[in-house]
Write a protein that holds these residues in place. Structure first.
Motif, PDB file in Angstrom:
ATOM      1  N   MET A 154       0.838  -1.202   0.000  1.00 47.08           N
ATOM      2  CA  MET A 154       0.000   0.000   0.000  1.00 47.08           C
ATOM      3  C   MET A 154       0.875   1.254   0.000  1.00 47.08           C
ATOM      4  O   MET A 154       0.646   2.197  -0.751  1.00 47.08           O
TER       5      MET A 154
ATOM      6  N   ILE B 276       2.629   1.709  -3.418  1.00 49.54           N
ATOM      7  CA  ILE B 276       1.715   2.204  -4.455  1.00 49.54           C
ATOM      8  C   ILE B 276       1.376   3.672  -4.187  1.00 49.54           C
ATOM      9  O   ILE B 276       1.341   4.503  -5.088  1.00 49.54           O
TER      10      ILE B 276
ATOM     11  N   LEU C 117      -1.101   6.131 -12.654  1.00 58.43           N
ATOM     12  CA  LEU C 117      -1.184   4.737 -12.238  1.00 58.43           C
ATOM     13  C   LEU C 117      -1.572   3.834 -13.397  1.00 58.43           C
ATOM     14  O   LEU C 117      -1.533   2.625 -13.294  1.00 58.43           O
TER      15      LEU C 117
ATOM     16  N   PRO D 151      -3.950   1.804   8.230  1.00 56.54           N
ATOM     17  CA  PRO D 151      -4.415   1.664   6.844  1.00 56.54           C
ATOM     18  C   PRO D 151      -5.654   2.486   6.542  1.00 56.54           C
ATOM     19  O   PRO D 151      -5.801   2.976   5.422  1.00 56.54           O
ATOM     20  N   ALA D 152      -6.549   2.648   7.534  1.00 55.59           N
ATOM     21  CA  ALA D 152      -7.771   3.406   7.289  1.00 55.59           C
ATOM     22  C   ALA D 152      -7.442   4.833   6.874  1.00 55.59           C
ATOM     23  O   ALA D 152      -8.003   5.368   5.919  1.00 55.59           O
ATOM     24  N   TYR D 153      -6.495   5.463   7.583  1.00 59.59           N
ATOM     25  CA  TYR D 153      -6.122   6.847   7.265  1.00 59.59           C
ATOM     26  C   TYR D 153      -5.432   6.924   5.914  1.00 59.59           C
ATOM     27  O   TYR D 153      -5.686   7.821   5.109  1.00 59.59           O
TER      28      TYR D 153
ATOM     29  N   ALA E 239      -5.722   4.883   3.450  1.00 62.88           N
ATOM     30  CA  ALA E 239      -6.701   4.633   2.389  1.00 62.88           C
ATOM     31  C   ALA E 239      -7.447   5.915   2.052  1.00 62.88           C
ATOM     32  O   ALA E 239      -7.701   6.211   0.883  1.00 62.88           O
TER      33      ALA E 239
ATOM     34  N   VAL F 187      -5.249   7.930  -0.137  1.00 64.90           N
ATOM     35  CA  VAL F 187      -5.210   7.398  -1.502  1.00 64.90           C
ATOM     36  C   VAL F 187      -6.437   7.841  -2.279  1.00 64.90           C
ATOM     37  O   VAL F 187      -6.333   8.331  -3.407  1.00 64.90           O
ATOM     38  N   ILE F 188      -7.610   7.662  -1.646  1.00 66.98           N
ATOM     39  CA  ILE F 188      -8.853   8.020  -2.334  1.00 66.98           C
ATOM     40  C   ILE F 188      -8.835   9.500  -2.701  1.00 66.98           C
ATOM     41  O   ILE F 188      -9.152   9.885  -3.824  1.00 66.98           O
TER      42      ILE F 188
ATOM     43  N   VAL G 116      -6.466   9.976  -5.711  1.00 62.86           N
ATOM     44  CA  VAL G 116      -6.951   9.514  -7.014  1.00 62.86           C
ATOM     45  C   VAL G 116      -8.146  10.326  -7.478  1.00 62.86           C
ATOM     46  O   VAL G 116      -8.322  10.544  -8.663  1.00 62.86           O
ATOM     47  N   VAL G 117      -8.961  10.788  -6.512  1.00 62.70           N
ATOM     48  CA  VAL G 117     -10.105  11.603  -6.915  1.00 62.70           C
ATOM     49  C   VAL G 117      -9.627  12.918  -7.520  1.00 62.70           C
ATOM     50  O   VAL G 117     -10.099  13.350  -8.569  1.00 62.70           O
TER      51      VAL G 117
ATOM     52  N   ALA H   7      -8.246  12.324 -10.945  1.00 58.68           N
ATOM     53  CA  ALA H   7      -9.132  11.715 -11.940  1.00 58.68           C
ATOM     54  C   ALA H   7      -9.454  12.735 -13.041  1.00 58.68           C
ATOM     55  O   ALA H   7      -9.690  13.900 -12.752  1.00 58.68           O
TER      56      ALA H   7
ATOM     57  N   ALA I 135     -12.034  13.295 -14.857  1.00 57.17           N
ATOM     58  CA  ALA I 135     -13.344  13.940 -14.769  1.00 57.17           C
ATOM     59  C   ALA I 135     -13.300  15.110 -13.793  1.00 57.17           C
ATOM     60  O   ALA I 135     -13.822  16.189 -14.065  1.00 57.17           O
ATOM     61  N   VAL I 136     -12.626  14.874 -12.649  1.00 57.42           N
ATOM     62  CA  VAL I 136     -12.545  15.927 -11.634  1.00 57.42           C
ATOM     63  C   VAL I 136     -11.645  17.051 -12.117  1.00 57.42           C
ATOM     64  O   VAL I 136     -11.934  18.232 -11.928  1.00 57.42           O
TER      65      VAL I 136
END
Lengths: 346, 360
Positions: free
Chosen positions: B276, B279, B289, B324-326, B328, B331-332, B335-336, B339, B341-342
C-alpha cells in the motif's frame, strides 16, 4: 427442402461456437469438482462418504458463496472489487459490538450489515463508474479502509452472547434422508445452517437476473465491449455503478452470514476472503476481462476451492501454509487456462 | 497588454502546478507545517549513544529517514512496474517475507544456534536470486499471459507468506551475529541509519541505469502504447517482464533491511501493508497509475512523504492496525483529485473564475 436442411445444419454449428468461452470453462470446473469429490470419496473415505461433510463445506462457505456472487457480478462488467474481505470483517465487528454492548436486537444488526455493504458499494461504484478511476485502486483503498476501521471500532476479538442472536446462530435446518447412523447406533440428522439457505437463494436469484432480465444482460454487454454497449444506448456508467453497489450489498449480506457462522467479531476475520472470492469466480469461468461469466459456475467454483482445501487438510498437510499455497496454485492454473483460451480467440 | 502579462504569469504558476514533483513537495510542506504548528519538538534531532556506546542520531525525522528508505527502495521498482505495465504489484510485502526467510535460512539454517553458517553477502545474493525469480514469475503472468498485474500478483500476495513460513519450516531462526544488525540499524561510528545509505545506493544505480541505457525511454514507450512500441521494434513483453524482475531486486534489499532490524522474522507481520505504501508513493509522486510517463525521484520523495504521514499518525497514538484506514483515505483523496473527470471540472471552474475576474 435443401434450404431447410442447410439451415438446420447451421443451428448446431452456431451452438458449438457458443460453447467456447463461458460454457467450456464451466464444464471444466464442474468436471474437476466431480472428479475431485469422487476421488476423495474413493481414496480418502473418512468423512467424504458422509453427506454431512458436504453440508459442512456448505455451512463454512455460505458467506464466501454470497460474496463471490457479488464479485462475479463486478467482474462480468469488467471491474474488480478486492474490498469484500474487509467489508465482511467490518460488518461482523460492527454487528458484534452492537449486539453485545448495546443489547440491540438482531433485526437492526442485519440492517447495519446491509447499510455498511451498501455504503461501500455506493462510494466505490461512484468512484469507479462516474469518476473513471481504476477499480483495483479504489477497492484496494476500500479494503485497507475497512480493515483499519474494524480495529478502530474494536481491537480485541470477542464472542457475542446476545441470546436472540445465539438462538439464531444455533438454528439448524434438517435435510431429510441425508442423515447417517453414528457409532452408538443413533440416527443423526444431516443439517445446514440458515446461511446456506440465504446463499442458495442469492445464487438462484442472481442466476435468473443475469440470464433473463434486461438489466442482467446489460452487465454482459458493458463488460464485453464498453464502447459498443454505449452505442447500443446502454447506460454504461449506471450499469457499472449498479454492479459495484450490488457487490457491496452482497458483501454486507455475506458479512452477516459469516458473522452468523462464527458468532464473533475480530479484526482478522475473513482475511484473504477477497482472494478466495476472486479465485472462485475465475475457477467458475468468469473472465477477468469481463463479458463472460456464470453465477452457477461461481457456486461450483466455491465448492471446488473448499473441497480442495478439505482434501489438503485431510491428507495431513494441515499446516496453515498449505491452504494458501494450494489456492494460489489453483488460481494460477485457471488464470493461465483463461489466458490461453482468450489468446486463441484473437 | 496587462491581460497578456497576467496570462503569462498564471501560465508560470500553472507550469509549477503541472510539474510532477510539485505534488509530493506540497504534501511534504503541508505535513511539515501541520507538525510545526501542533508540536515543534517533532523536528528535534538529538545525538545520543546507543546500547553499544556508538553515537547515533535520534528523533522523528531520523525515524522517517530510516523507515522511509524501505518504501523508497520499493518505490523505485514499483514506479518502473507501474510505468511499463499500467498496473501495480501487490505482492511486494509477501515477497519481502520470502526474501527475509531465505536470508535467515541460509545464515542460520534449521536448528542452528544463531551463529552464522554462511557469509551475509551469500545469503543476500541468494535472496536476490529467489525474489528475482518470483518477480520473473509475476512478470511472465503479466507480460506473456497478459493477466492484469494486480490479479496476477494477487497469487503471490496470498501464497507468499505461506511460502516464507514453509522455507523455514515455520521456525523463527534468530541471528546472534552483531554485524547482521548493521543493515537495519547503524554501522558503528556512523550516526545516520544504514537503510538510508542503502536507499541512496539503489537510487544512484537506478539513475545511472536510466541515464546510460534506454531503459527509461523504452519503459515509457511500452507503458504509453505497447502495440505501437512493438511496431517500432521494441519488445514490450521483455520490458514488462524486466520491470518485475527489477522490482524483485528491490524487494530483496528491503528483505535484508527488515530481517536485520529484528535479527529474526515474523511471517505474518513482516512488511505488512508495505505494498500500500509503495503504491501510494508512486501515486503521490504524480505518476499516472495507468502507465506511461514516470519520474523516479518524485516517487522516492513520495515514499518519504508517506513515512512522514505514518510517523505523524504514530505520534498521535494511532495504533498500527488502524493506520491503513487513514492511508486509504489519503489514496482516495489523491486519485479523486487526479481523476480526469474531476480535473476537467476543476479547470472549468478555474476558467470561470478567471473570466469573472477579467469582467470585474
Amino acid at each position: 427442402m435443401v434450404k431447410l436442411k442447410s439451415a438446420g445444419a447451421a443451428v448446431p454449428l452456431n451452438r458449438s461456437k457458443k460453447m467456447t468461452d463461458s460454457n467450456l470453462l464451466l464444464i471444466i470446473t464442474v468436471v474437476i469438482f466431480v472428479v475431485m469429490y469422487a476421488g476423495a470419496m474413493i481414496f480418502l473415505k473418512k468423512g467424504f462418504l458422509k453427506p454431512q461433510t458436504f453440508f459442512n463445506i456448505m455451512n463454512a462457505n455460505a458467506a464466501l458463496i454470497i460474496t463471490s456472487c457479488g464479485m462475479s457480478l463486478v467482474m462480468i462488467t469488467g471491474g474488480i472489487d478486492i474490498s469484500v474481505g474487509g467489508v465482511v470483517a467490518l460488518v461482523s465487528m460492527c454487528c458484534a459490538v452492537y449486539l453485545d454492548y448495546q443489547g440491540g436486537n438482531v433485526f437492526v444488526s442485519l440492517l447495519i450489515a446491509v447499510g455498511i455493504g451498501l455504503a461501500f458499494g455506493a462510494v466505490q461504484g461512484y468512484l469507479v463508474a462516474y469518476l473513471d478511476i481504476q477499480p483495483f485502486i479504489v477497492s484496494l483503498a476500500g479494503m485497507f479502509f475497512a480493515r483499519g476501521m474494524t480495529t478502530i471500532v474494536h481491537t480485541a476479538p470477542f464472542n457475542v452472547e446476545n441470546e436472540a442472536f445465539v438462538a439464531l446462530k444455533g438454528t439448524r435446518i434438517n435435510v431429510p434422508g441425508m442423515g447417517t447412523v453414528n457409532k452408538l447406533g443413533k440416527y443423526v440428522n444431516a443439517y445446514v445452517e440458515i446461511g446456506v439457505i440465504v446463499a442458495i437463494l442469492v445464487v438462484i436469484i442472481l442466476f435468473c437476473v443475469l440470464k433473463w432480465t434486461k438489466a442482467g444482460r446489460n452487465f454482459y454487454a458493458v463488460g464485453g465491449n464498453r464502447q459498443s454497449a454505449l452505442m447500443l444506448g446502454i447506460n454504461v456508467k449506471q450499469t457499472r455503478f449498479l454492479a459495484h453497489l450490488l457487490c457491496g450489498l452482497l458483501a454486507g449480506i455475506g458479512g452477516y452470514v459469516y458473522f452468523l457462522h462464527v458468532g464473533s467479531g475480530s479484526a482478522s476475520h475473513a482475511s484473504g476472503m477477497e482472494m478466495n472470492a476472486i479465485a472462485s469466480s475465475i475457477i467458475g469461468g468468469t473472465l477477468l476481462t469481463g463479458g463472460v461469466g456464470n453465477i452457477f459456475g461461481t457456486f461450483v467454483g466455491v465448492l471446488s476451492l473448499s473441497t480442495i482445501q478439505n482434501i489438503v487438510s485431510s491428507i495431513g498437510l494441515d499446516q496453515a501454509w498449505w491452504t494458501g499455497i494450494t489456492v494460489a496454485a489453483m488460481l494460477c492454473v485457471f488464470l493461465i487456462i483463461q489466458s490461453v483460451i482468450l489468446s486463441r480467440k484473437h | 497588454m496587462t491581460v497578456k502579462k497576467s496570462a503569462a504569469a498564471s501560465g508560470g504558476v500553472a507550469d509549477l502546478f503541472r510539474k510532477q514533483i510539485f505534488i509530493p513537495i506540497a504534501a511534504l510542506l503541508l505535513l511539515g507545517l501541520f507538525n510545526l504548528a501542533v508540536d515543534p519538538s517533532f523536528f528535534k534531532i538529538s545525538l545520543g549513544n546507543n546500547s553499544d556506546g556508538f553515537p547515533v542520531l535520534t528523533g522523528y525525522l531520523i525515524t522517517i529517514l530510516d523507515y522511509g528508505s524501505e518504501v523508497a527502495i520499493l518505490a523505485i521498482g514499483m514506479t518502473l512496474v507501474t510505468a511499463a505495465s499500467g498496473g501495480q504489484d501487490i505482492s511486494v510485502g509477501a515477497t519481502v517475507a520470502i526474501a527475509g526467510s531465505v536470508i535467515l535460512r541460509i545464515l542460520v539454517g534449521t536448528g542452528g544456534d544463531g551463529t552464522l553458517q554462511a557469509p551475509i553477502i551469500v545469503a543476500f545474493l541468494a535472496a536476490c536470486v529467489v525474489s528475482m525469480l518470483f518477480g520473473a514469475f509475476n512478470g511472465v503472468l503479466v507480460a506473456i499471459f497478459k493477466i492484469q498485474p494486480m490479479v496476477a500478483t494477487l497469487i503471490l500476495y496470498t501464497a507468499g507468506r505461506s511460502i516464507a513460513a514453509w522455507i523455514n519450516n515455520n521456525e523463527l531462526p534468530i541471528v546472534t551475529d552483531k554485524v547482521f544488525t548493521y543493515f537495519g540499524g547503524f554501522i558503528p561510528g556512523i550516526p545516520v541509519p544504514t537503510p538510508f545509505f542503502l536507499a541512496v545506493i539503489c537510487v544512484i544505480i537506478t539513475l545511472l541505469a536510466l541515464k546510460f541505457t534506454n531503459l527509461g525511454l523504452y519503459t515509457q514507450a511500452v507503458g504509453i502504447n505497447a502495440s505501437s512500441s512493438r511496431l517500432n521494434g521494441l519488445n514490450p513483453v521483455f520490458i514488462k517482464w524486466l520491470s518485475f524482475v527489477i522490482l524483485g531486486l528491490c524487494v530483496a534489499v528491503v528483505g535484508l533491511i527488515k530481517t536485520s532490524r529484528l535479527s529474526t522474522i515474523n511471517y505474518s507481520v513482516i512488511a505488512k501493508d508495505i505494498e500500500m505504501d509503495a503504491i501510494l508513493a508512486v501515486a503521490l509522486g504524480g505518476n499516472a497509475l495507468s502507465g506511461g510517463k514516470f519520474n523516479i525521484m518524485a516517487s522516492i520523495l513520495g515514499a518519504y512523504v508517506i513515512q512522514f504521514l505514518t510517523t505523524t499518525l504514530y505520534k498521535f497514538n494511532v495504533s498500527s492496525d488502524a493506520l491503513p484506514a487513514y492511508k486509504a483515505a489519503v489514496v482516495i483523496l489523491l486519485v479523486v483529485i487526479s481523476a480526469p473527470a474531476v480535473k476537467e471540472k476543476l479547470s472549468a471552474m478555474g476558467k470561470k473564475l478567471k473570466k469573472q475576474r477579467e469582467v470585474a
